[in-house]
Design an enzyme around this catalytic site. Structure first.
Site, PDB file in Angstrom:
ATOM      1  N   ASN A 150      49.521  -8.697  55.875  1.00  0.00           N
ATOM      2  CA  ASN A 150      49.937  -7.525  56.258  1.00  0.00           C
ATOM      3  C   ASN A 150      48.987  -6.955  56.819  1.00  0.00           C
ATOM      4  O   ASN A 150      49.181  -5.909  57.587  1.00  0.00           O
ATOM      5  CB  ASN A 150      50.445  -6.593  55.048  1.00  0.00           C
ATOM      6  CG  ASN A 150      49.617  -6.558  53.990  1.00  0.00           C
ATOM      7  OD1 ASN A 150      48.767  -7.106  53.605  1.00  0.00           O
ATOM      8  ND2 ASN A 150      49.740  -5.105  53.270  1.00  0.00           N
ATOM      9  N   GLU A 248      43.321  -7.822  44.134  1.00  0.00           N
ATOM     10  CA  GLU A 248      44.020  -6.757  44.875  1.00  0.00           C
ATOM     11  C   GLU A 248      45.509  -7.063  44.960  1.00  0.00           C
ATOM     12  O   GLU A 248      45.655  -7.781  45.826  1.00  0.00           O
ATOM     13  CB  GLU A 248      43.546  -6.393  46.208  1.00  0.00           C
ATOM     14  CG  GLU A 248      41.880  -6.190  46.046  1.00  0.00           C
ATOM     15  CD  GLU A 248      41.496  -4.859  45.281  1.00  0.00           C
ATOM     16  OE1 GLU A 248      42.383  -4.126  45.263  1.00  0.00           O
ATOM     17  OE2 GLU A 248      40.356  -4.549  45.139  1.00  0.00           O
ATOM     18  N   CYS A 282      50.633  -2.246  50.258  1.00  0.00           N
ATOM     19  CA  CYS A 282      50.597  -2.661  48.909  1.00  0.00           C
ATOM     20  C   CYS A 282      50.767  -1.122  48.364  1.00  0.00           C
ATOM     21  O   CYS A 282      51.238  -0.760  47.259  1.00  0.00           O
ATOM     22  CB  CYS A 282      49.236  -3.201  48.409  1.00  0.00           C
ATOM     23  SG  CYS A 282      47.739  -2.569  49.333  1.00  0.00           S
ATOM     24  N   GLU A 460      37.049  -3.300  45.246  1.00  0.00           N
ATOM     25  CA  GLU A 460      36.452  -3.694  46.820  1.00  0.00           C
ATOM     26  C   GLU A 460      36.045  -2.459  47.258  1.00  0.00           C
ATOM     27  O   GLU A 460      36.291  -1.150  46.739  1.00  0.00           O
ATOM     28  CB  GLU A 460      37.527  -4.194  47.448  1.00  0.00           C
ATOM     29  CG  GLU A 460      37.896  -5.673  47.325  1.00  0.00           C
ATOM     30  CD  GLU A 460      38.516  -6.441  48.207  1.00  0.00           C
ATOM     31  OE1 GLU A 460      39.316  -5.763  49.021  1.00  0.00           O
ATOM     32  OE2 GLU A 460      38.380  -7.578  48.196  1.00  0.00           O
TER      33      GLU A 460
HETATM   34  P1  NAD Z   1      51.217 -13.964  48.572  1.00  0.00           P
HETATM   35  O1  NAD Z   1      50.754 -13.782  46.911  1.00  0.00           O
HETATM   36  O2  NAD Z   1      52.612 -14.711  48.488  1.00  0.00           O
HETATM   37  O3  NAD Z   1      50.194 -14.787  49.340  1.00  0.00           O
HETATM   38  C1  NAD Z   1      48.633 -14.406  49.392  1.00  0.00           C
HETATM   39  C2  NAD Z   1      47.933 -15.400  49.605  1.00  0.00           C
HETATM   40  O4  NAD Z   1      47.837 -16.076  48.673  1.00  0.00           O
HETATM   41  C3  NAD Z   1      48.479 -16.264  51.015  1.00  0.00           C
HETATM   42  O5  NAD Z   1      47.223 -16.692  51.421  1.00  0.00           O
HETATM   43  C4  NAD Z   1      48.927 -17.409  50.342  1.00  0.00           C
HETATM   44  O6  NAD Z   1      48.975 -18.489  51.279  1.00  0.00           O
HETATM   45  C5  NAD Z   1      48.223 -17.725  49.223  1.00  0.00           C
HETATM   46  N1  NAD Z   1      48.732 -18.265  47.922  1.00  0.00           N
HETATM   47  C6  NAD Z   1      49.951 -18.444  47.755  1.00  0.00           C
HETATM   48  N2  NAD Z   1      50.208 -19.085  46.658  1.00  0.00           N
HETATM   49  C7  NAD Z   1      49.036 -19.946  46.231  1.00  0.00           C
HETATM   50  C8  NAD Z   1      48.578 -20.774  45.350  1.00  0.00           C
HETATM   51  N3  NAD Z   1      49.165 -21.221  44.333  1.00  0.00           N
HETATM   52  N4  NAD Z   1      47.165 -20.680  45.126  1.00  0.00           N
HETATM   53  C9  NAD Z   1      46.207 -20.294  46.058  1.00  0.00           C
HETATM   54  N5  NAD Z   1      46.846 -19.470  46.997  1.00  0.00           N
HETATM   55  C10 NAD Z   1      48.020 -18.980  47.385  1.00  0.00           C
HETATM   56  O7  NAD Z   1      51.349 -12.473  49.128  1.00  0.00           O
HETATM   57  P2  NAD Z   1      51.870 -12.161  50.471  1.00  0.00           P
HETATM   58  O8  NAD Z   1      53.278 -12.162  50.473  1.00  0.00           O
HETATM   59  O9  NAD Z   1      51.153 -12.775  51.481  1.00  0.00           O
HETATM   60  O10 NAD Z   1      51.350 -10.614  50.502  1.00  0.00           O
HETATM   61  C11 NAD Z   1      51.986  -9.679  50.071  1.00  0.00           C
HETATM   62  C12 NAD Z   1      51.570  -9.026  48.732  1.00  0.00           C
HETATM   63  O11 NAD Z   1      50.206  -8.638  48.889  1.00  0.00           O
HETATM   64  C13 NAD Z   1      52.280  -7.856  48.061  1.00  0.00           C
HETATM   65  O12 NAD Z   1      52.682  -8.042  47.064  1.00  0.00           O
HETATM   66  C14 NAD Z   1      51.359  -6.725  48.452  1.00  0.00           C
HETATM   67  O13 NAD Z   1      51.443  -5.567  47.705  1.00  0.00           O
HETATM   68  C15 NAD Z   1      49.929  -7.462  48.365  1.00  0.00           C
HETATM   69  N6  NAD Z   1      48.786  -6.787  48.841  1.00  0.00           N
HETATM   70  C16 NAD Z   1      47.993  -6.233  48.161  1.00  0.00           C
HETATM   71  C17 NAD Z   1      46.962  -5.332  48.703  1.00  0.00           C
HETATM   72  C18 NAD Z   1      45.778  -4.584  47.798  1.00  0.00           C
HETATM   73  O14 NAD Z   1      44.690  -4.455  48.194  1.00  0.00           O
HETATM   74  N7  NAD Z   1      46.185  -4.498  46.689  1.00  0.00           N
HETATM   75  C19 NAD Z   1      46.611  -5.345  50.146  1.00  0.00           C
HETATM   76  C20 NAD Z   1      47.538  -6.014  50.798  1.00  0.00           C
HETATM   77  C21 NAD Z   1      48.752  -6.729  50.142  1.00  0.00           C
END
Ligand code: NAD
Length: 488
Positions: A150, A248, A282, A460
């Site tokens: 995102n 995060e 998020c 962070e």
């Molecule tokens: P996601 O958890 O599906 O993926 C995030 C990353 O993790 C991607 O690079 C993905 O390929 C990787 N990943 C997935 N499975 C994995 C595994 N088994 N081992 C290692 N890596 C793996 O999240 P998304 O759909 O890309 O992003 C949306 C989510 O991110 C939402 O829940 C949002 O709230 C959160 N988010 C949080 C923050 C924050 O700062 N708190 C900021 C932005 C987004």
């Protein structure tokens, strides 16, 4: 042409399958990328391990490490328009937003360069007749950085900059849908003079590349931004290896409109808090509590503003909301709306895919407001990550606080009130890592960011954010001629 990836300081074709990325505004092809394989992960981690241990990096003074970050910041600033356009094509956010993210990445690099230069590597000493002590901070080693789609360039720099400032090496696994900004960062750090191996960028599937990286024995920290489910899985891996993590994660942030709020200011703030980035944030203020006495007045204005939002092609000026990242995500958002309806929710506006004219080519979803549910409903408890706001009417402060805190998440919260003492008091009682009063989605790099409860672990940003990527060591210097009591 299939785009190469950055493995141990070399641009090469990855050995994983070729993946295509698409522009969510119209489905056109962005790039074809040969993703990384488990062997590429092995090579990148080995190169990172050699690079951070190499005397030319370990013995580099903090201001010399900082110089690379300053140069990277300058290069990013110089390429701002191109990088913003690249990100808009990657995830469909309007250009004005992606421009802001690119400049924020440059600011983060500068901030951690300065933090690195001014960090006291030696802590204050204590001395007795027999010895004196010194404390030093040392790098952790190879950092696995794993990021979502995102806000790619900003979340990636929030990991790379403090990690390099602390003397570590980074292997970055960007999200499958948005690898282009991360690859551009690799080019930038290469041009800024970062020694080979200190940064690798390995696009690919989370379950293959992310997993191989997180479980690699030489990886000494996992720094993750993404969904709570993935974060929990990575926390298990880290626990098994006994290594630190920064997580995060997701959110379901409450926003509260008190009866004494400036209604105009609050309505504009609420609209921005949920609908910017098409709700794919998020920190999106996705649960709204409005005091019963101002509910009708506030909702009239909120609906008017929401209906006036311009949803459209993200490269056009003046657009407020672009498309959602892809079809699968749009379907998941639409399914949440259907669930809300089935549970008795009333859709006050939006609630459907937009297909007028050119919008039919992309994955556009209307800004949606739902009322008539309780805080226990699934759309109030689960993260939708889309342009869907659920509104709840409240009567008294005690009930309000209980509901606002009744969530597994605790990332952010918003308060709209002209009574500062009350806003402060409520803000202190909300279970959230960030509280905004009479504003929303404003950021300062010097303010630490992170979640309470299932929204994350660690923080962070902030001057001391660099210490999240270091470990402390105490050194005793003997001053007496008798090394132990037996020697007298
Ligand atoms: P996601 O958890 O599906 O993926 C995030 C990353 O993790 C991607 O690079 C993905 O390929 C990787 N990943 C997935 N499975 C994995 C595994 N088994 N081992 C290692 N890596 C793996 O999240 P998304 O759909 O890309 O992003 C949306 C989510 O991110 C939402 O829940 C949002 O709230 C959160 N988010 C949080 C923050 C924050 O700062 N708190 C900021 C932005 C987004």
């Amino acid at each position: 042409m299939v785009k190469p990836i950055f493995i141990g300081g070399e641009w090469r074709q990855g050995r994983g399958p070729v993946r295509a990325t698409y522009f969510p505004a119209d489905g056109s092809l962005n790039a074809e990328i040969a993703t990384a394989s488990a062997e590429d992960v092995e090579e990148a981690v080995q190169a990172a391990e050699r690079a951070w241990r190499a005397p030319e990096w370990r013995n580099r003074m903090p201001h010399e490490r900082a110089a690379i970050l300053y140069r990277a910041a300058d290069l990013i600033t110089r390429r701002v328009d191109e990088l913003a356009a690249l990100q808009t094509r990657d995830n469909g956010k309007p250009l004005a937003e992606t421009r802001g993210l690119v400049l924020s990445a440059a600011g983060t690099a500068r901030y951690f360069a300065a933090a690195c230069e001014t960090l006291d590597e030696a802590l204050p000493s204590q001395r007795s007749a027999e010895f004196m002590t010194l404390g030093v901070h040392e790098p952790l080693g190879v950092i696995a950085a794993i990021t979502p789609w995102n806000s790619p360039i900003a979340s990636e720099m929030q990991k790379i900059a403090p990690a390099l400032a602390g003397g570590n090496a980074v292997v970055l696994k960007p999200a499958d849908a948005t690898p282009l900004a991360a690859l551009a960062l690799a080019e930038i750090f290469e041009e800024a003079g970062l020694p080979k191996g200190l940064l690798s960028v390995l696009p690919g599937r989370g379950s293959v590349v992310g997993e191989a990286l997180a479980t690699h024995p030489l990886v000494r920290k996992i720094s993750f931004t993404g969904g709570t489910g993935t974060g929990r899985h990575l926390a298990h891996i880290a626990a098994e290896k006994l290594i630190p993590t920064s997580l995060e994660l997701g959110g379901k942030s409450p926003t509260i409109v008190f009866e004494d709020a400036d209604i105009e200011l609050a309505a504009k703030g609420v609209v921005y808090g949920i609908f910017s980035s098409s709700g794919q944030a998020c920190i999106a203020g996705s649960r709204l509590f409005v005091h019963a006495s101002v509910y009708d007045r506030f909702m009239d204005r909120l609906l008017q503003l929401t209906r006036g939002l311009r949803v459209g092609h993200p490269e056009q000026p003046g657009v407020h909301m672009g498309p959602l990242i892809n079809e699968a995500h749009l379907e998941s958002v639409a399914a949440f709306v259907e669930q809300a309806k089935a549970q008795g929710g009333e859709v006050l506006c939006g609630g459907e895919r937009l297909t007028d004219g050119d919008l039919a080519l992309g994955t556009y979803f209307a800004p949606t407001i739902i009322a008539g549910l309780t805080n226990g409903s699934s759309v109030c408890q689960e993260e939708i990550f889309g342009p869907v706001l659920v509104v709840l009417k409240y009567e008294d402060e005690a009930g309000l606080l209980a509901q606002a805190n009744d969530s597994v998440f605790g990332l952010a919260a918003g308060i709209w009130s002209e009574n500062f003492r009350r806003a402060w008091r409520i803000g202190r009682q909300l279970e959230a890592g960030t509280v905004w009063i009479n504003t929303y989605k404003k950021f300062s790099i010097s303010a630490p960011f992170g979640g309470f409860k299932e929204s994350g672990l660690g923080r962070e940003k902030g001057r001391l954010g660099v210490l999240e990527y270091m470990q402390q060591k105490s050194v005793y210097l003997g001053l007496s001629d008798t090394p132990n009591p037996w020697a007298e």
